[in-house]
Design a protein around this motif. Structure first.
Motif, PDB file in Angstrom:
ATOM      1  N   SER A  83      -2.091  -0.559  -3.849  1.00  0.00           N
ATOM      2  CA  SER A  83      -0.800  -1.240  -3.779  1.00  0.00           C
ATOM      3  C   SER A  83      -0.398  -1.878  -5.105  1.00  0.00           C
ATOM      4  O   SER A  83       0.781  -1.888  -5.460  1.00  0.00           O
ATOM      5  N   THR A  94       2.951  -3.300  -0.573  1.00  0.00           N
ATOM      6  CA  THR A  94       1.677  -3.688   0.051  1.00  0.00           C
ATOM      7  C   THR A  94       0.859  -2.489   0.524  1.00  0.00           C
ATOM      8  O   THR A  94      -0.205  -2.666   1.117  1.00  0.00           O
ATOM      9  N   TYR A  95       1.339  -1.299   0.243  1.00  0.00           N
ATOM     10  CA  TYR A  95       0.683  -0.090   0.755  1.00  0.00           C
ATOM     11  C   TYR A  95       0.038   0.737  -0.350  1.00  0.00           C
ATOM     12  O   TYR A  95       0.616   0.906  -1.424  1.00  0.00           O
ATOM     13  N   SER A 133      -3.988  -1.720   1.718  1.00  0.00           N
ATOM     14  CA  SER A 133      -3.529  -1.790   0.335  1.00  0.00           C
ATOM     15  C   SER A 133      -4.421  -0.964  -0.588  1.00  0.00           C
ATOM     16  O   SER A 133      -4.074  -0.762  -1.760  1.00  0.00           O
TER      17      SER A 133
END
Length: 125
Positions: free
Chosen positions: A53, A31-32, A103
């Motif tokens: 992401s 999610t990053y 994200s």
């Protein structure tokens, strides 16, 4: 402790290639946004590249466009930086970092809050 582990650095001749890896330890990165940064002796840390992401959006600093490629494998919790046509100006410690609040790639370095320890890349004859 949450952290990235970078690997793949080393000594390479001008014109050579290296592939850096950045693997998350004790957390997932799916999610990053994740960026690669570098810091040469006596210089400030600069952003090199970033990937969102999902992996479908990337950013590169002008000096590496066409030579470096960032990619990610969320199943392996890993982000890569393929570096081709290396030159002496690419010599630096390379770090990966995640923007855990986003994200999407962020433009400010302070947005990246989870860092690795770095890996040295030296381009020299």
């Amino acid at each position: 402790q949450l952290q990235f582990v970078e690997s793949g650095g080393g000594l390479v001749q001008p014109g050579g290639s290296l592939r850096l890896s950045c693997t998350a330890s004790r957390f997932t990165i799916d999610t990053y946004a994740v960026g690669w940064f570098r810091q040469a002796p006596g210089k400030e840390r600069e952003g090199v590249s970033c990937i969102n992401s999902s992996g479908d959006s990337t950013i590169y600093v002008g000096s590496v466009k066409g030579r470096f490629t960032i990619s990610r494998d969320n199943a392996k919790n890993t982000v890569y930086l393929q570096m081709n046509s290396l030159n002496s100006e690419d010599t630096a410690v390379y770090y990966c970092a995640a923007a855990t609040a986003s994200s999407r790639c962020e433009s400010q370095i302070y947005e990246y809050d989870l860092w690795g320890q770095g890996t040295q890349v030296t381009v020299s004859t």
